[in-house]
Design an enzyme around this catalytic site. Structure first.
Site, PDB file in Angstrom:
ATOM      1  N   ASP A   1      31.902  15.744  34.622  1.00 35.09           N
ATOM      2  CA  ASP A   1      32.511  16.066  33.279  1.00 35.09           C
ATOM      3  C   ASP A   1      32.492  16.423  31.696  1.00 35.09           C
ATOM      4  OD1 ASP A   1      29.929  17.355  33.763  1.00 35.09           O
ATOM      5  OD2 ASP A   1      28.679  15.177  33.789  1.00 35.09           O
TER       6      ASP A   1
ATOM      7  N   ASN B   1      16.533  11.313  35.746  1.00 44.94           N
ATOM      8  CA  ASN B   1      16.519   9.872  36.156  1.00 44.94           C
ATOM      9  C   ASN B   1      17.321   9.174  37.265  1.00 44.94           C
ATOM     10  OD1 ASN B   1      18.818  10.562  34.743  1.00 44.94           O
ATOM     11  ND2 ASN B   1      19.187   8.673  33.638  1.00 44.94           N
TER      12      ASN B   1
ATOM     13  N   GLU C   1      24.933   7.368  35.167  1.00 48.62           N
ATOM     14  CA  GLU C   1      23.677   6.899  34.577  1.00 48.62           C
ATOM     15  C   GLU C   1      22.959   6.115  35.848  1.00 48.62           C
ATOM     16  OE1 GLU C   1      22.171   8.940  32.714  1.00 48.62           O
ATOM     17  OE2 GLU C   1      22.361   9.480  31.045  1.00 48.62           O
TER      18      GLU C   1
ATOM     19  N   HIS D   1      19.811  10.801  37.928  1.00 46.82           N
ATOM     20  CA  HIS D   1      21.855  10.308  37.670  1.00 46.82           C
ATOM     21  C   HIS D   1      22.852  11.723  38.391  1.00 46.82           C
ATOM     22  CE1 HIS D   1      21.484  13.314  33.661  1.00 46.82           C
ATOM     23  NE2 HIS D   1      22.089  13.453  33.986  1.00 46.82           N
TER      24      HIS D   1
HETATM   25  C1  F6R Z   1      26.599  18.432  34.673  1.00 46.08           C
HETATM   26  C2  F6R Z   1      25.663  17.139  34.549  1.00 46.08           C
HETATM   27  C3  F6R Z   1      24.497  16.484  34.693  1.00 46.08           C
HETATM   28  C4  F6R Z   1      23.189  17.591  34.945  1.00 46.08           C
HETATM   29  C5  F6R Z   1      21.929  17.020  35.527  1.00 46.08           C
HETATM   30  C6  F6R Z   1      21.064  18.040  35.109  1.00 46.08           C
HETATM   31  O1  F6R Z   1      27.137  18.879  35.118  1.00 46.08           O
HETATM   32  O2  F6R Z   1      26.800  16.459  35.473  1.00 46.08           O
HETATM   33  O3  F6R Z   1      24.169  15.384  36.068  1.00 46.08           O
HETATM   34  O4  F6R Z   1      23.337  18.288  36.803  1.00 46.08           O
HETATM   35  O5  F6R Z   1      21.876  16.657  33.983  1.00 46.08           O
HETATM   36  O6  F6R Z   1      20.852  18.734  34.320  1.00 46.08           O
HETATM   37  P1  F6R Z   1      19.805  20.568  34.252  1.00 46.08           P
HETATM   38  O7  F6R Z   1      20.654  20.856  35.325  1.00 46.08           O
HETATM   39  O8  F6R Z   1      20.406  20.884  32.936  1.00 46.08           O
HETATM   40  O9  F6R Z   1      18.656  20.061  34.707  1.00 46.08           O
END
Ligand code: F6R
Length: 243
Positions: A67, A136, A143, A138
């Site tokens: 992403d 959540n 989402e 994701h």
């Molecule tokens: C990042 C991504 C997100 C993160 C998720 C957890 O490229 O795709 O899905 O893996 O938001 O983020 P952290 O590791 O910062 O808790």
């Protein structure tokens, strides 16, 4: 799904780095699907150490990322390109030409999504897709929703995601409200998935995603249907399991 229990964040990072390193050693020209965020930071640092010790060669490795924020150029220090370059690409002998992220400032986001999606389809899927998981549930920026979105798309970030990511920005208002994200099929096309997760704050998401029903309301739950998933989770992240 295999769950590897780690003691803490450092242990998780080391164990995950061993798996990534094994993939690179087994197939030096492997295609990696990469993730950003705090979860894999320690793992990237471990990979850099292995490279510096002469144990890993990234020269033929190819990658694409999950992403990127809409509206952020590569040189913005909050962009995911910047993160990847800072934590991995510039620290190992990876050819920057072999790395791809969505273009945050693409003139036409629809065309950008179509091209990214076509690139993933043409690749046949990553050899190893790295993931974190959001509070959540994701994965990527898929989402919670009433359906799974299959291909690369522009996502309106959930308020809880904006809140979680605001720790890297001056304020909530500074966080981009949209992101390009690989879709669920793009992720599920990977031959192997490695998910890293740490901390009590993720315990509910871990319990729901890996031990609850498969539902688009917890996007990570789809991973229960993939044939080759390894989750490296620390004890705090596993603390809700079975409760
Ligand atoms: C990042 C991504 C997100 C993160 C998720 C957890 O490229 O795709 O899905 O893996 O938001 O983020 P952290 O590791 O910062 O808790």
């Amino acid at each position: 799904m295999r769950i590897i229990r780690a003691k803490d964040y450092d242990d998780m990072s080391k164990k995950a780095a061993e798996i990534m390193a094994a993939q690179i050693n087994l197939k030096p020209d492997c295609l990696l699907g990469l993730a950003t965020g705090s979860s894999p930071e320690g793992m990237y640092a471990e990979l850099v150490k292995k490279y510096e010790a002469g144990m890993l060669d990234f020269s033929k490795v190819r990658s694409y990322n999950l992403d990127e924020y809409v509206g952020l150029p590569k040189d913005n220090d909050q962009s995911y390109f910047y993160f990847m370059n800072h934590h991995l690409f510039s620290k190992v002998n990876m050819n920057i030409e072999n790395t791809v992220l969505p273009n945050g400032i693409a003139e036409d986001p629809t065309v950008e999504c179509e091209q990214y999606n076509a690139m993933i389809e043409a690749s046949g899927g990553a050899d190893l897709q790295l993931l974190g998981i959001g509070h959540n549930g994701h994965i990527g920026f898929n989402e919670p929703d009433d359906h799974f979105t299959l291909g690369t798309h522009v996502v309106d970030l959930a308020p809880s995601t904006i809140e979680a990511n605001s720790r890297y920005f001056a304020s909530y208002d500074d966080v981009p409200k949209q992101a390009f994200s690989m879709g669920i099929k793009n992720i599920m096309d990977a031959k192997m998935i490695l998910l890293v997760v740490s901390g009590e704050g993720k315990a509910d998401a871990v319990n729901k995603a890996f031990f609850g029903p498969v539902t688009p309301e917890v996007p990570g739950s789809i991973l229960q249907l993939h044939k080759n998933v390894v989750v490296v989770a620390d004890e705090a992240a596993l603390s809700q399991v079975g409760k």
